[in-house]
Design a protein around this motif. Structure first.
Motif, PDB file in Angstrom:
ATOM      1  N   GLY A   1       6.879  30.593  28.497  1.00  0.00           N
ATOM      2  CA  GLY A   1       7.563  31.411  29.323  1.00  0.00           C
ATOM      3  C   GLY A   1       7.387  31.027  30.873  1.00  0.00           C
ATOM      4  N   ASP A   2       6.512  30.563  31.307  1.00  0.00           N
ATOM      5  CA  ASP A   2       6.319  30.195  32.762  1.00  0.00           C
ATOM      6  C   ASP A   2       6.568  28.648  32.720  1.00  0.00           C
ATOM      7  OD1 ASP A   2       5.808  32.417  33.864  1.00  0.00           O
ATOM      8  OD2 ASP A   2       3.497  32.435  33.528  1.00  0.00           O
ATOM      9  N   VAL A   3       6.291  27.778  31.744  1.00  0.00           N
ATOM     10  CA  VAL A   3       6.407  26.420  31.583  1.00  0.00           C
ATOM     11  C   VAL A   3       7.973  26.200  31.669  1.00  0.00           C
ATOM     12  CG1 VAL A   3       6.266  24.566  30.030  1.00  0.00           C
ATOM     13  CG2 VAL A   3       4.276  26.078  30.054  1.00  0.00           C
ATOM     14  N   THR A   4       8.775  27.003  30.789  1.00  0.00           N
ATOM     15  CA  THR A   4      10.175  26.547  30.803  1.00  0.00           C
ATOM     16  C   THR A   4      10.917  27.087  32.310  1.00  0.00           C
ATOM     17  OG1 THR A   4      10.467  28.803  29.827  1.00  0.00           O
ATOM     18  CG2 THR A   4      10.466  26.779  28.204  1.00  0.00           C
ATOM     19  N   LEU A   5      10.282  28.147  32.859  1.00  0.00           N
ATOM     20  CA  LEU A   5      10.842  28.526  34.252  1.00  0.00           C
ATOM     21  C   LEU A   5      10.533  27.392  35.202  1.00  0.00           C
ATOM     22  CD1 LEU A   5      12.378  30.600  35.803  1.00  0.00           C
ATOM     23  CD2 LEU A   5      10.207  31.980  36.284  1.00  0.00           C
ATOM     24  N   SER A   6       9.349  26.772  35.249  1.00  0.00           N
ATOM     25  CA  SER A   6       8.922  25.771  35.951  1.00  0.00           C
ATOM     26  C   SER A   6       9.857  24.615  35.813  1.00  0.00           C
ATOM     27  CB  SER A   6       7.543  25.265  35.521  1.00  0.00           C
ATOM     28  OG  SER A   6       6.539  26.155  35.776  1.00  0.00           O
ATOM     29  N   ASP A   7      10.351  24.307  34.599  1.00  0.00           N
ATOM     30  CA  ASP A   7      11.487  23.130  34.331  1.00  0.00           C
ATOM     31  C   ASP A   7      12.533  23.692  35.180  1.00  0.00           C
ATOM     32  OD1 ASP A   7       9.779  21.601  32.823  1.00  0.00           O
ATOM     33  OD2 ASP A   7      10.430  22.454  30.764  1.00  0.00           O
ATOM     34  N   VAL A   8      13.234  24.954  35.049  1.00  0.00           N
ATOM     35  CA  VAL A   8      14.209  25.508  35.793  1.00  0.00           C
ATOM     36  C   VAL A   8      14.089  25.009  37.134  1.00  0.00           C
ATOM     37  CG1 VAL A   8      15.473  27.508  36.348  1.00  0.00           C
ATOM     38  CG2 VAL A   8      14.813  27.044  34.037  1.00  0.00           C
ATOM     39  N   ILE A   9      12.972  25.267  37.756  1.00  0.00           N
ATOM     40  CA  ILE A   9      12.695  25.106  39.309  1.00  0.00           C
ATOM     41  C   ILE A   9      12.847  23.638  39.444  1.00  0.00           C
ATOM     42  CG2 ILE A   9      10.992  25.127  40.925  1.00  0.00           C
ATOM     43  CD1 ILE A   9       9.887  27.964  39.462  1.00  0.00           C
ATOM     44  N   ASP A  10      12.377  22.701  38.706  1.00  0.00           N
ATOM     45  CA  ASP A  10      12.468  21.443  38.662  1.00  0.00           C
ATOM     46  C   ASP A  10      13.859  21.096  38.996  1.00  0.00           C
ATOM     47  OD1 ASP A  10       9.768  21.175  38.993  1.00  0.00           O
ATOM     48  OD2 ASP A  10       9.653  20.377  36.762  1.00  0.00           O
ATOM     49  N   GLU A  11      14.712  21.483  37.917  1.00  0.00           N
ATOM     50  CA  GLU A  11      16.211  21.112  37.867  1.00  0.00           C
ATOM     51  C   GLU A  11      16.904  21.606  39.274  1.00  0.00           C
ATOM     52  OE1 GLU A  11      19.856  21.861  34.798  1.00  0.00           O
ATOM     53  OE2 GLU A  11      18.532  23.694  35.498  1.00  0.00           O
ATOM     54  N   ASP A  12      16.511  22.897  39.746  1.00  0.00           N
ATOM     55  CA  ASP A  12      17.059  23.437  40.826  1.00  0.00           C
ATOM     56  C   ASP A  12      16.662  22.397  42.140  1.00  0.00           C
ATOM     57  OD1 ASP A  12      18.334  25.828  42.564  1.00  0.00           O
ATOM     58  OD2 ASP A  12      16.488  25.357  43.449  1.00  0.00           O
ATOM     59  N   GLU A  13      15.411  22.027  42.157  1.00  0.00           N
ATOM     60  CA  GLU A  13      15.304  20.897  43.170  1.00  0.00           C
ATOM     61  C   GLU A  13      16.219  19.670  43.236  1.00  0.00           C
ATOM     62  OE1 GLU A  13      11.614  18.434  45.114  1.00  0.00           O
ATOM     63  OE2 GLU A  13      11.257  19.467  43.232  1.00  0.00           O
ATOM     64  N   THR A  14      16.512  19.111  42.076  1.00  0.00           N
ATOM     65  CA  THR A  14      17.372  17.972  41.799  1.00  0.00           C
ATOM     66  C   THR A  14      18.847  18.287  42.396  1.00  0.00           C
ATOM     67  OG1 THR A  14      17.958  18.334  39.590  1.00  0.00           O
ATOM     68  CG2 THR A  14      16.285  17.026  39.810  1.00  0.00           C
ATOM     69  N   GLN A  15      19.306  19.449  42.342  1.00  0.00           N
ATOM     70  CA  GLN A  15      20.550  20.029  42.503  1.00  0.00           C
ATOM     71  C   GLN A  15      20.446  20.507  44.051  1.00  0.00           C
ATOM     72  OE1 GLN A  15      21.209  23.090  39.702  1.00  0.00           O
ATOM     73  NE2 GLN A  15      22.004  21.552  38.265  1.00  0.00           N
ATOM     74  N   THR A  16      19.499  20.932  44.738  1.00  0.00           N
ATOM     75  CA  THR A  16      19.664  21.739  45.930  1.00  0.00           C
ATOM     76  C   THR A  16      18.637  20.749  47.074  1.00  0.00           C
ATOM     77  OG1 THR A  16      17.666  23.422  45.572  1.00  0.00           O
ATOM     78  CG2 THR A  16      19.907  24.005  44.902  1.00  0.00           C
ATOM     79  N   GLY A  17      17.789  19.996  46.745  1.00  0.00           N
ATOM     80  CA  GLY A  17      16.940  19.519  47.413  1.00  0.00           C
ATOM     81  C   GLY A  17      15.550  20.284  47.945  1.00  0.00           C
ATOM     82  N   GLN A  18      15.568  21.649  47.313  1.00  0.00           N
ATOM     83  CA  GLN A  18      14.569  22.626  47.623  1.00  0.00           C
ATOM     84  C   GLN A  18      13.711  23.032  46.673  1.00  0.00           C
ATOM     85  OE1 GLN A  18      17.367  25.697  48.995  1.00  0.00           O
ATOM     86  NE2 GLN A  18      18.503  23.919  50.393  1.00  0.00           N
ATOM     87  N   ARG A  19      12.253  23.291  46.911  1.00  0.00           N
ATOM     88  CA  ARG A  19      11.481  24.200  45.932  1.00  0.00           C
ATOM     89  C   ARG A  19      11.716  25.538  46.353  1.00  0.00           C
ATOM     90  NH1 ARG A  19       9.877  21.315  41.542  1.00  0.00           N
ATOM     91  NH2 ARG A  19       8.388  22.822  41.399  1.00  0.00           N
TER      92      ARG A  19
ATOM     93  N   LEU B   1      13.023  13.496  39.639  1.00  0.00           N
ATOM     94  CA  LEU B   1      11.731  13.944  40.633  1.00  0.00           C
ATOM     95  C   LEU B   1      10.707  12.989  40.686  1.00  0.00           C
ATOM     96  CD1 LEU B   1      11.324  17.848  39.049  1.00  0.00           C
ATOM     97  CD2 LEU B   1      12.326  17.111  41.076  1.00  0.00           C
ATOM     98  N   GLN B   2      10.473  12.313  39.507  1.00  0.00           N
ATOM     99  CA  GLN B   2       9.595  11.210  39.836  1.00  0.00           C
ATOM    100  C   GLN B   2      10.094  10.105  40.843  1.00  0.00           C
ATOM    101  OE1 GLN B   2       8.921   9.447  35.848  1.00  0.00           O
ATOM    102  NE2 GLN B   2       7.655  11.094  35.250  1.00  0.00           N
ATOM    103  N   ALA B   3      11.262   9.815  40.983  1.00  0.00           N
ATOM    104  CA  ALA B   3      11.760   8.958  41.790  1.00  0.00           C
ATOM    105  C   ALA B   3      11.660   9.514  43.279  1.00  0.00           C
ATOM    106  CB  ALA B   3      13.488   8.571  41.713  1.00  0.00           C
ATOM    107  N   LYS B   4      12.095  10.823  43.420  1.00  0.00           N
ATOM    108  CA  LYS B   4      12.021  11.362  44.630  1.00  0.00           C
ATOM    109  C   LYS B   4      10.432  11.462  45.158  1.00  0.00           C
ATOM    110  CE  LYS B   4      12.693  15.834  46.928  1.00  0.00           C
ATOM    111  NZ  LYS B   4      13.011  17.394  46.971  1.00  0.00           N
ATOM    112  N   SER B   5       9.551  11.585  44.305  1.00  0.00           N
ATOM    113  CA  SER B   5       8.035  11.670  44.580  1.00  0.00           C
ATOM    114  C   SER B   5       7.635  10.469  44.898  1.00  0.00           C
ATOM    115  CB  SER B   5       7.313  12.172  43.396  1.00  0.00           C
ATOM    116  OG  SER B   5       5.962  12.078  43.632  1.00  0.00           O
TER     117      SER B   5
END
Length: 402
Positions: A286-304, A388-392
């Motif tokens: 449950g929380d693992v998949t939601l974490s992936d969603v948050i990662d995807e959102d960062e690539t789209q919005t630039g925010q965590r 995300l790896q490239a951004k990091s």
């Protein structure tokens, strides 16, 4: 309780949004745990320290409970939202997240079992006020001890502020979030059905002592605890999060059906073990998949925006319990259950068999169907991780060298 339910639904995204916007030398999440934990524990204790007699001072007692419950819930929500938001923050790799999720959920399920059994025993020895104080202090001590190992990525501490409504709208426009939160809502619907209907099912459908329902519920959670590591070892480590979750929901849908056919407590306990096995997969991912969603959102919005996503998830999941109550009321009435009658018609046994088996199975089927349209898997998921790896890597190069 009605006012509390409405407040609780709004409170989750509001507290999540607040933590996303926070800027301090401790970070965005950790200050809420550091400074919110002790008050949260004290307001928990206040629920058991009411100085009024309900028979003589009902209005004063009502006001006390409303104030204590709302303050406790506000602080509990902000502390818990900050805590869960640290999972994707501290652990960016899939295998790390699943390993941590196993440990988190083992402690959570053990805590649920202890929380269901220990308070009454403690209260019988110490009294309710001392029980509330003791458990509040234990929870505060655990959080304050654990905060020493928590950290946040420095690159996220200066995230730009986003207006409240824009943040809410962006969350609900996220297809990955909508599919995952719908599936999680169906999981909570299934557990709400089990917890609310077990005593009735045990008494009227199985003809057993209603107290035996605690054995069935305990079996579900104990097996879920034991099955967490095998789920990680043999499925999560070899498959993507979406595939693992699809298997878990399919198993949950199948596992509830035998409750309709069970004729004895033993058969119900065996079915509970199967349900617990399925629940382990749902808890793990449950929380693992939601974490992936948050990662995807960062690539789209630039925010965590971990706080907003976990907060909005809590908001939507609240409706699972309302749905469970509505289905319970409808089915129990349709099959003739009368809470004021000393004897119930034979149809009641059939009604509670249906309630315990069919709604959770339908919910699991709907969750499976929603996850089929979950876009964050395969090439899309790999693309998000690569971005995300490239951004990091860019952020590391931009840091001043000592």
């Amino acid at each position: 309780m009605t006012a509390y339910a409405i407040f609780n639904a709004v409170n989750n995204p509001l507290m999540g949004y607040l933590s996303d916007r926070t800027k301090s030398r401790w970070g965005r999440r950790i200050p809420f745990i550091l400074f919110g934990t002790v008050p949260y524990a004290l307001f928990f204790a206040a629920l058991f320290l009411a100085p009024f007699n309900g028979a003589d001072q009902p209005v004063a007692l009502l006001i006390w409970f409303i104030a204590a419950l709302f303050l406790f819930e506000t602080l509990a929500t902000v502390v818990q939202t900050a805590y869960y938001a640290l999972l994707p923050e501290m652990f960016s790799e899939y295998h790390d997240r699943t390993s941590v999720a196993v440990r988190m959920n083992i402690f959570m399920t053990v805590g649920l079992i202890i929380g269901a059994a220990l308070p009454i025993s403690l209260a019988s020895v110490l009294g309710w006020p001392w029980m509330g104080l003791l458990l509040g202090l234990i929870s505060a001590a655990a959080l304050l001890f654990a905060v020493r190992g928590m950290f946040e990525r420095q690159s996220n501490l200066s995230a730009p502020e986003v207006p409240w409504w824009q943040s809410v709208k962006a969350t609900f426009y996220n297809r990955s979030f909508l599919t995952i939160v719908f599936a999680q809502t169906m999981r909570h619907f299934a557990t709400a059905v089990a917890s609310s209907g077990l005593a009735f099912y045990t008494k009227y459908s199985l003809g057993a002592d209603p107290a035996s329902s605690s054995m069935i519920l305990a079996t579900i959670f104990i097996v879920a605890t034991l099955a967490l590591y095998p789920w990680k070892r043999f499925l999560a480590n070899r498959l993507e999060a979406r595939t693992t979750l699809l298997i878990a929901y399919a198993l949950m849908g199948v596992s509830t059906i035998p409750l309709y056919l069970a004729q004895s407590l033993l058969a119900a306990l065996l079915t509970a073990a199967l349900m617990g096995t399925a629940l382990a997969g749902l808890l793990l991912m449950g929380d693992v998949t939601l974490s992936d969603v948050i990662d995807e959102d960062e690539t789209q919005t630039g925010q965590r925006r971990e706080g907003m996503y976990f907060g909005m998830s809590g908001f939507v999941i609240t409706f699972a319990y309302a749905l469970s109550s509505l289905v319970f009321g409808w089915l129990s009435t349709a099959y003739g259950y009368d809470p004021l009658a000393s004897a119930q018609p034979e149809s009641v046994a059939e009604g509670f068999r249906i309630f315990m088996s069919i709604p959770p199975a339908v919910g699991s089927l709907l969750a499976f169907a929603a996850l089929w349209f979950y876009p964050l898997h395969g090439a899309r998921l790999k693309q998000v991780k690569a971005l995300l790896q490239a951004k990091s890597a860019s952020a590391d190069l931009a840091q001043p060298q000592e």
